[in-house]
Design an enzyme around this catalytic site. Structure first.
Site, PDB file in Angstrom:
ATOM      1  N   HIS A 181      18.567 -22.767   3.990  1.00 19.27           N
ATOM      2  CA  HIS A 181      17.652 -21.690   3.609  1.00 19.27           C
ATOM      3  C   HIS A 181      18.070 -20.335   4.194  1.00 19.27           C
ATOM      4  O   HIS A 181      18.682 -20.277   5.245  1.00 19.27           O
ATOM      5  CB  HIS A 181      16.238 -22.014   4.091  1.00 19.27           C
ATOM      6  CG  HIS A 181      15.609 -23.145   3.338  1.00 19.27           C
ATOM      7  ND1 HIS A 181      15.434 -24.397   3.870  1.00 19.27           N
ATOM      8  CD2 HIS A 181      15.139 -23.216   2.074  1.00 19.27           C
ATOM      9  CE1 HIS A 181      14.861 -25.181   2.969  1.00 19.27           C
ATOM     10  NE2 HIS A 181      14.671 -24.497   1.872  1.00 19.27           N
ATOM     11  N   ASP A 190       7.017 -32.115   1.989  1.00 16.74           N
ATOM     12  CA  ASP A 190       8.232 -32.057   2.810  1.00 16.74           C
ATOM     13  C   ASP A 190       7.967 -32.724   4.157  1.00 16.74           C
ATOM     14  O   ASP A 190       7.581 -32.086   5.131  1.00 16.74           O
ATOM     15  CB  ASP A 190       8.675 -30.608   3.009  1.00 16.74           C
ATOM     16  CG  ASP A 190      10.002 -30.525   3.763  1.00 16.74           C
ATOM     17  OD1 ASP A 190      10.518 -31.587   4.166  1.00 16.74           O
ATOM     18  OD2 ASP A 190      10.502 -29.404   3.939  1.00 16.74           O
ATOM     19  N   ASP A 236       5.946 -25.286  -2.915  1.00 18.15           N
ATOM     20  CA  ASP A 236       7.240 -25.406  -2.233  1.00 18.15           C
ATOM     21  C   ASP A 236       6.997 -25.795  -0.768  1.00 18.15           C
ATOM     22  O   ASP A 236       6.188 -25.156  -0.081  1.00 18.15           O
ATOM     23  CB  ASP A 236       7.949 -24.042  -2.315  1.00 18.15           C
ATOM     24  CG  ASP A 236       9.393 -24.094  -1.898  1.00 18.15           C
ATOM     25  OD1 ASP A 236      10.006 -25.168  -2.010  1.00 18.15           O
ATOM     26  OD2 ASP A 236       9.924 -23.039  -1.478  1.00 18.15           O
ATOM     27  N   HIS A 237       7.670 -26.826  -0.302  1.00 22.06           N
ATOM     28  CA  HIS A 237       7.582 -27.258   1.107  1.00 22.06           C
ATOM     29  C   HIS A 237       6.147 -27.508   1.589  1.00 22.06           C
ATOM     30  O   HIS A 237       5.735 -26.958   2.626  1.00 22.06           O
ATOM     31  CB  HIS A 237       8.268 -26.242   2.042  1.00 22.06           C
ATOM     32  CG  HIS A 237       9.743 -26.167   1.848  1.00 22.06           C
ATOM     33  ND1 HIS A 237      10.600 -27.149   2.288  1.00 22.06           N
ATOM     34  CD2 HIS A 237      10.523 -25.243   1.230  1.00 22.06           C
ATOM     35  CE1 HIS A 237      11.838 -26.830   1.960  1.00 22.06           C
ATOM     36  NE2 HIS A 237      11.827 -25.679   1.309  1.00 22.06           N
ATOM     37  N   ILE A 275      15.722 -21.010  -5.624  1.00 20.17           N
ATOM     38  CA  ILE A 275      16.270 -19.692  -5.297  1.00 20.17           C
ATOM     39  C   ILE A 275      15.144 -18.763  -4.849  1.00 20.17           C
ATOM     40  O   ILE A 275      14.196 -18.521  -5.598  1.00 20.17           O
ATOM     41  CB  ILE A 275      17.010 -19.098  -6.523  1.00 20.17           C
ATOM     42  CG1 ILE A 275      18.209 -19.996  -6.885  1.00 20.17           C
ATOM     43  CG2 ILE A 275      17.454 -17.659  -6.252  1.00 20.17           C
ATOM     44  CD1 ILE A 275      18.800 -19.742  -8.250  1.00 20.17           C
ATOM     45  N   HIS A 329      17.642 -27.400  -2.546  1.00 21.32           N
ATOM     46  CA  HIS A 329      17.004 -26.265  -1.876  1.00 21.32           C
ATOM     47  C   HIS A 329      18.102 -25.364  -1.316  1.00 21.32           C
ATOM     48  O   HIS A 329      19.279 -25.732  -1.299  1.00 21.32           O
ATOM     49  CB  HIS A 329      16.119 -26.758  -0.724  1.00 21.32           C
ATOM     50  CG  HIS A 329      14.804 -27.275  -1.187  1.00 21.32           C
ATOM     51  ND1 HIS A 329      13.633 -26.635  -0.909  1.00 21.32           N
ATOM     52  CD2 HIS A 329      14.487 -28.367  -1.928  1.00 21.32           C
ATOM     53  CE1 HIS A 329      12.633 -27.310  -1.457  1.00 21.32           C
ATOM     54  NE2 HIS A 329      13.119 -28.378  -2.084  1.00 21.32           N
ATOM     55  N   GLY A 330      17.691 -24.198  -0.839  1.00 22.97           N
ATOM     56  CA  GLY A 330      18.641 -23.328  -0.153  1.00 22.97           C
ATOM     57  C   GLY A 330      19.830 -22.963  -1.017  1.00 22.97           C
ATOM     58  O   GLY A 330      20.966 -22.930  -0.557  1.00 22.97           O
ATOM     59  N   GLU A 374      11.684 -35.016   0.120  1.00 25.98           N
ATOM     60  CA  GLU A 374      13.012 -34.667   0.654  1.00 25.98           C
ATOM     61  C   GLU A 374      13.502 -35.709   1.647  1.00 25.98           C
ATOM     62  O   GLU A 374      12.759 -36.222   2.470  1.00 25.98           O
ATOM     63  CB  GLU A 374      12.941 -33.285   1.337  1.00 25.98           C
ATOM     64  CG  GLU A 374      14.280 -32.840   1.920  1.00 25.98           C
ATOM     65  CD  GLU A 374      14.311 -31.348   2.267  1.00 25.98           C
ATOM     66  OE1 GLU A 374      13.793 -30.537   1.487  1.00 25.98           O
ATOM     67  OE2 GLU A 374      14.870 -31.003   3.318  1.00 25.98           O
TER      68      GLU A 374
HETATM   69  P1  13P Z   1      17.193 -19.818  -0.501  1.00 27.51           P
HETATM   70  O1  13P Z   1      16.781 -19.292   0.833  1.00 27.51           O
HETATM   71  O2  13P Z   1      18.639 -20.211  -0.513  1.00 27.51           O
HETATM   72  O3  13P Z   1      16.853 -18.900  -1.617  1.00 27.51           O
HETATM   73  O4  13P Z   1      16.374 -21.183  -0.749  1.00 27.51           O
HETATM   74  C1  13P Z   1      15.090 -21.176  -1.309  1.00 27.51           C
HETATM   75  C2  13P Z   1      14.431 -22.506  -1.233  1.00 27.51           C
HETATM   76  O5  13P Z   1      15.021 -23.537  -1.002  1.00 27.51           O
HETATM   77  C3  13P Z   1      12.975 -22.528  -1.460  1.00 27.51           C
HETATM   78  O6  13P Z   1      12.453 -23.797  -1.264  1.00 27.51           O
HETATM   79  O1  G3H Z   2      12.299 -22.546   1.469  1.00 27.74           O
HETATM   80  C1  G3H Z   2      11.726 -21.540   1.848  1.00 27.74           C
HETATM   81  C2  G3H Z   2      11.398 -20.479   0.873  1.00 27.74           C
HETATM   82  O2  G3H Z   2      12.407 -19.509   0.848  1.00 27.74           O
HETATM   83  C3  G3H Z   2      10.054 -19.906   1.168  1.00 27.74           C
HETATM   84  O3  G3H Z   2      10.104 -19.116   2.304  1.00 27.74           O
HETATM   85  O4  G3H Z   2       8.202 -19.892   3.727  1.00 27.74           O
HETATM   86  O5  G3H Z   2       9.178 -17.573   3.961  1.00 27.74           O
HETATM   87  O6  G3H Z   2       7.810 -18.170   1.950  1.00 27.74           O
HETATM   88  P1  G3H Z   2       8.732 -18.662   3.037  1.00 27.74           P
HETATM   89 ZN    ZN Z   3      13.434 -24.934   0.263  1.00 28.32          ZN
END
Ligand code: 13P
Ligand code: G3H
Ligand code: ZN
Length: 322
Positions: free
Chosen positions: A181, A105, A83-84, A268, A224-225, A135
């Protein structure tokens, strides 16, 4: 079943009018809560790890936790996704370490630079049988490694998507249509209030989503988010010593609508955090004599499982699609 890529999952989700839940994993209880719910409901699932998660849990532990889930849940397809991913090196390290999907990202860079960085990741990933999410547009929000103020956020420009996808060869695209987010997605000023004084967030920009999907027919879109910030957990947290004021998320009916369209992956994380924290806080307050972590983590993990089951049934529509 071994770990899979999301290619087949997204194709079926696109055609079937549902989405796959991508849930963030940070520890054993979260991995278990997510995968137990997915296995019971026979739903495909994406387990995603952020840079922060890899730093917290150690990449080897995370990877082995996910491998354990694959062994315990042999009947459902599971994707392990970065993720990211902030740069090529992070993506490469995950690809080399057995992830089946990575996100690069580079949305904070200018368009041409985003294309250049994404293309490099796609070439390496595809050579290794791994798929890539990128993205366009910037989501607001503050997390460990994601920090964009509301002023710096910007919606995806639909006129850029064909060139971006064509030049990078990316497999899915995250777009910005008003989600953000964290647990504070909208300020009270951005919302209206209903008769009971409950904050109602502004609607997502479905017009942008529609325009993007017209320009990219059959192409999987990612949101996302997409946490909804369940108010029952916010209340439990606040009633047990927490201080989450005006926490607010994306209404679930809007996400259900998105899941029926070209959106094939819905991210999520915050809702899992809220469920886990609510469970732990409740046990701490109700049983101040407890000090065995299993006592409160059992309740936290059950909440994670309940959140994921609810999402699969009510928001994603992925029940029975494994
Ligand atoms: P939330 O903060 O809305 O759960 O989003 C999570 C997310 O986008 C992880 O990449
Ligand atoms: O998009 C972000 C995710 O909620 C991950 O959050 O970087 O704090 O692990 P984090
Ligand atoms: Zn995200």
């Amino acid at each position: 079943m071994a770990l899979v890529t999301s290619t087949e999952m997204f194709k079926k989700a696109y055609e079937g009018g549902y989405a796959i839940g991508a849930f963030n994993v940070n520890n054993m209880e979260i991995v278990q809560g997510i995968t137990e719910a997915a296995a019971e409901l026979h739903s495909p699932v994406i387990l995603q790890a952020s840079a922060g998660a890899r730093k917290y849990a150690n990449p080897t532990y995370l990877r082995k936790l996910v491998e354990a889930a694959v062994i315990e849940c042999p009947d459902i397809p599971i994707v392990l996704h970065l993720d990211h991913g902030a740069d090529f090196e992070t993506c490469k390290s995950c690809i080399d370490g057995g992830f089946t999907s990575v996100m690069i990202d580079a949305s904070k860079y200018p368009f041409e630079e985003n294309i250049e960085i994404t293309k490099k990741v796609v070439e390496y990933a595809h050579d290794h049988g791994v798929v890539v999410e990128a993205e366009l547009g910037k989501l607001a929000g503050i997390e460990d490694d994601v920090n964009v103020s509301a002023e710096d956020s910007s919606y995806t420009q639909p006129e850029e998507v064909e060139e971006f996808v064509g030049k990078t060869g990316v497999d899915s695209l995250a777009i910005a249509i008003g989600t953000s987010h964290g647990a504070y997605k909208f300020t009270p000023e951005q919302c209206t209030r209903n008769e009971e004084g409950i904050l109602l967030p502004p609607p997502l920009r479905f017009d942008i989503l529609e325009e993007v999907s017209k320009r990219l027919p059959g192409f999987p879109i990612v949101l996302h988010g997409a946490s909804s910030v369940p108010q029952e957990y916010v209340k439990i947290i606040n009633a047990n010593g927490g201080a989450l004021k005006d926490a607010i998320g994306v209404p679930e009916d809007q996400l259900r609508q998105a899941a029926r369209s070209a959106v094939c992956k819905i991210n999520i994380d915050s809702d899992l955090r809220l469920g886990l924290t609510a469970g732990c806080r409740q046990v701490f307050c109700e049983h101040p004599e407890y000090f065995d972590p299993r006592q409160y983590l059992t309740v936290g993990r059950a909440n994670v499982k309940a959140v994921v089951a609810h999402k699969i049934k009510t928001v994603l529509g992925s029940e029975g699609k494994a």
